[in-house]
Write a protein that holds these residues in place. Structure first.
Motif, short mmCIF file in Angstrom:
data_model
loop_
_atom_site.label_atom_id
_atom_site.label_comp_id
_atom_site.label_asym_id
_atom_site.label_seq_id
_atom_site.Cartn_x
_atom_site.Cartn_y
_atom_site.Cartn_z
N ARG A 1 -1.48 -2.91 -4.10
CA ARG A 1 -1.33 -3.59 -5.19
C ARG A 1 -1.16 -5.08 -4.60
NH1 ARG A 1 0.06 1.40 -7.01
NH2 ARG A 1 -0.46 1.69 -9.36
N TYR B 1 0.81 -1.41 0.11
CA TYR B 1 0.16 -0.05 -0.05
C TYR B 1 0.89 1.19 -0.06
CZ TYR B 1 -4.00 -2.88 0.95
OH TYR B 1 -4.86 -4.02 0.92
N HIS C 1 -6.80 -2.06 -4.96
CA HIS C 1 -7.55 -1.55 -4.04
C HIS C 1 -7.20 0.18 -4.03
CE1 HIS C 1 -7.98 -4.73 -0.76
NE2 HIS C 1 -8.63 -5.05 -1.75
N PHE C 2 -8.39 0.90 -3.83
CA PHE C 2 -8.27 2.06 -3.46
C PHE C 2 -8.77 2.42 -2.14
CE2 PHE C 2 -9.99 6.47 -3.19
CZ PHE C 2 -8.88 7.31 -3.38
N ALA D 1 -5.76 8.94 1.23
CA ALA D 1 -5.90 7.87 -0.04
C ALA D 1 -4.66 7.13 0.01
CB ALA D 1 -6.26 8.77 -1.16
N TRP D 2 -4.85 5.88 -0.01
CA TRP D 2 -3.63 4.79 -0.27
C TRP D 2 -4.35 4.17 -1.58
CZ3 TRP D 2 0.42 4.08 3.20
CH2 TRP D 2 0.68 4.70 4.44
N ARG D 3 -3.12 3.35 -2.33
CA ARG D 3 -3.48 2.59 -3.38
C ARG D 3 -2.92 1.06 -2.96
NH1 ARG D 3 -3.61 7.65 -5.28
NH2 ARG D 3 -5.09 7.90 -6.71
N ARG E 1 -13.57 0.39 -10.98
CA ARG E 1 -14.01 -0.18 -9.76
C ARG E 1 -15.42 -0.93 -10.04
NH1 ARG E 1 -16.54 4.76 -5.73
NH2 ARG E 1 -17.82 5.38 -7.81
N TYR F 1 -2.82 -3.44 -9.48
CA TYR F 1 -3.67 -2.52 -8.64
C TYR F 1 -5.10 -3.10 -8.40
CZ TYR F 1 -6.14 1.86 -7.61
OH TYR F 1 -6.91 3.00 -7.17
N ASP G 1 -0.94 8.29 -1.23
CA ASP G 1 -1.08 9.38 -2.25
C ASP G 1 -0.30 10.54 -1.89
OD1 ASP G 1 -2.96 10.13 -4.66
OD2 ASP G 1 -2.70 11.99 -3.28
N ASN H 1 -8.37 -1.35 -13.57
CA ASN H 1 -8.55 -0.05 -13.43
C ASN H 1 -9.91 0.52 -13.31
OD1 ASN H 1 -5.67 0.58 -13.00
ND2 ASN H 1 -5.45 0.57 -15.03
#
Length: 523
Positions: free
Chosen positions: A111, A98, A118-119, A107-109, A138, A116, A101, A136
């Protein structure tokens, strides 16, 4: 005398309350001194509702005679989480990475093995929601409660709009479903699932609210008193009046006119409520000016009463900076913070040591920061952020500014005066002219007139003796808006000592149960 009142809340009840939430909590505290229990009913979904309620109680904002209930907890048949609830993170473990941003700290992304998936949106150290991604795109959003469990799932269509929303109890059972139109995104209906296999169908959230009130909240209470904030859910409340011999007291907390917020047609979102004004037994507004406007439009109705908020004694301790100007309120275009920023360069020409600080939160925060930079005010103006202690903020400043397009009453204006911080305010509906005696305990200026706004701030910062005299006069608001006056007014209403006239013409409420359809699950 009534010893128990239900409050149909508008919106959430956060642990950092503002505006309406503050007024509801203060009223409940005042009622408690008279032995009245207040049951605050929250029908807005908040995934971390339990944490907010627990923190409010820990902070002393909820008395022993104040109960807070969530519609969603009640419909799920589950109690509120305790304050010591163990949190388990729902984020992936091995194989997951994770990254935060660089612009939005919440905000975290995530993988999984480099892909990728999870947002993530965080609230503090806990996950608020996770958007699950595929190529990409949702595909669903999962909301998490204070224990880290999934409590709500939004399933997305190819247009990235929710087509089905499911609410889960702590055991994973889907107790509520919202059926959405995949094209318009509007609600088509609501299904309340029962553990025994049956379900109830509701056309609207107002119908669901009525069911919750009837079968979970009132539940046989004879002749209950319900205070409805903002006068919403009229049809449900009228049905509850009829079915329970209930008494509904509607409160109006805001200007009921649309832009430019002066006398005229009623706002679209409030039109239904005002169109039935002649039917209500009790309507509470915050200022005499608003009552008169209602009388001019709908006739002389004694059912419309004026009860302003009350002001607890200021707890701020200073020290006061004689050159500081503060603006406290939600960061939103209608609150006029940008007007204050744009007026401030003219203040600095005469008072170069003047300082300007903004307290609050909201969608326009970055606009305010950008305008400060654009005008080269970085050394004199700043955005501080949200405060839990408005009295302390006002006790440290010489002048406050209210530059709103409209108000219902403006708690921050009254708090400023109670703290001896002299206000400058646009002369708008409603509240400023009810609180400020122009030139005596504050200054009223023409709405949108930046030159007059700047001149008023400059005058107060440049005339210490006059400002201090006005500050002493401003603190007289504590007697005008005293708790004893507030309680006397409310006791008159609750004990029904006011002789009211109410017209009987208009639409009648027809008993009906067709808002509910019972069905049985197949399989």
């Amino acid at each position: 005398m009534e010893h128990h009142v239900y409050v149909a809340m508008f919106g959430a009840l956060p642990d950092q309350p503002t505006g309406l939430a503050v007024s509801v909590l203060r009223r409940a505290q005042a009622f408690a001194t008279k032995g009245i229990t207040t049951e605050i009913l929250v029908d807005t979904f908040t995934p971390d509702y339990d944490g907010h309620a627990n923190r409010l109680r820990a902070l002393g904002r909820l008395s022993d005679l104040t109960i807070v209930r969530s519609m969603y907890n009640d419909l799920a048949g589950q109690p509120q989480y305790g304050s010591s609830t163990l949190y388990v993170s729902p984020l992936g473990g091995d194989g997951w990475e994770y990254v935060q941003d660089d612009k939005r700290s919440e905000a975290w992304r995530g993988r999984e093995n480099g892909t990728y998936r999870h947002f993530v949106w965080m609230r503090g150290e806990q996950v608020h929601f996770i958007d699950h991604m595929h190529n990409n795109q949702r595909v669903r959003r999962e909301w998490h409660d204070v224990a880290g469990r999934v409590c709500k799932i939004e399933l997305m269509n190819s247009e990235n709009k929710p087509e089905l929303i499911r609410y889960l109890d702590r055991g994973g059972f889907c107790y509520l479903e919202e059926l959405m139109d995949s094209v318009t995104g509007k609600l088509r209906g609501i299904v309340l699932n029962q553990v025994e296999g049956t379900s109830l169908f509701f056309r609207t959230k107002v119908d669901l609210f009525r069911h919750w009130m009837q079968h979970h909240v009132l539940n046989g209470d004879a002749s209950p008193t319900i205070i409805s904030e903002y006068g919403l859910r009229r049809t449900a409340l009228e049905a509850l009046e009829r079915e329970n011999n209930a008494r509904v007291i509607y409160t109006v907390h805001n200007n009921h006119f649309p832009s430019p917020y002066t006398y005229g047609e009623v706002r679209a979102d409030m039109r239904d409520f005002f169109d039935h004004m002649h039917k209500y037994t009790d309507v509470i507004v915050l200022t005499e000016e608003q009552r008169i406007d209602i009388w001019k439009q709908y006739g002389h109705l004694e059912s419309v009463q004026v009860i302003p908020h009350h002001m607890p004694k200021s707890t701020g301790v200073g020290p006061r900076d004689e050159k500081k100007v503060v603006v406290l309120g939600r960061f939103h275009d209608m609150k006029g913070q940008l007007d204050v920023v744009r007026a401030f360069p003219a203040v600095l020409k005469t008072v170069p040591e003047a300082k300007l600080e903004f307290y609050g939160r909201g969608p326009d925060e970055e606009k305010i920061r950008a305008e400060i930079v654009s005008l080269g005010l970085e050394k004199s103006a700043r955005v501080v952020g949200f405060t839990n202690d408005s009295y302390q903020v006002f006790s440290e400043a010489a002048v406050s500014v209210v530059a709103s397009d409209y108000e219902g009453f403006c708690l921050s204006l009254a708090e400023s005066m109670a703290s001896g911080c002299v206000p400058v305010s646009y002369d708008v509906k409603y509240g400023p002219r009810a609180l400020i005696r122009n030139g005596v305990d504050g200054l009223l200026v023409e709405h949108g007139n930046l030159r007059e706004l700047a001149d008023a701030m400059t005058y107060l910062l440049n005339n210490d003796d006059r400002r201090k005299q006005m500050a002493r006069s401003a603190m007289e608001v504590l007697s005008t808006l005293s708790e004893s006056r507030f309680l006397d007014d409310w006791m008159q209403v609750l004990e029904d000592k006011i002789v009211k006239g109410r017209a009987t013409q208009g639409d009648e409420v027809v008993p009906s149960e067709d808002h509910i359809t019972e069905s049985v699950h197949a399989g």
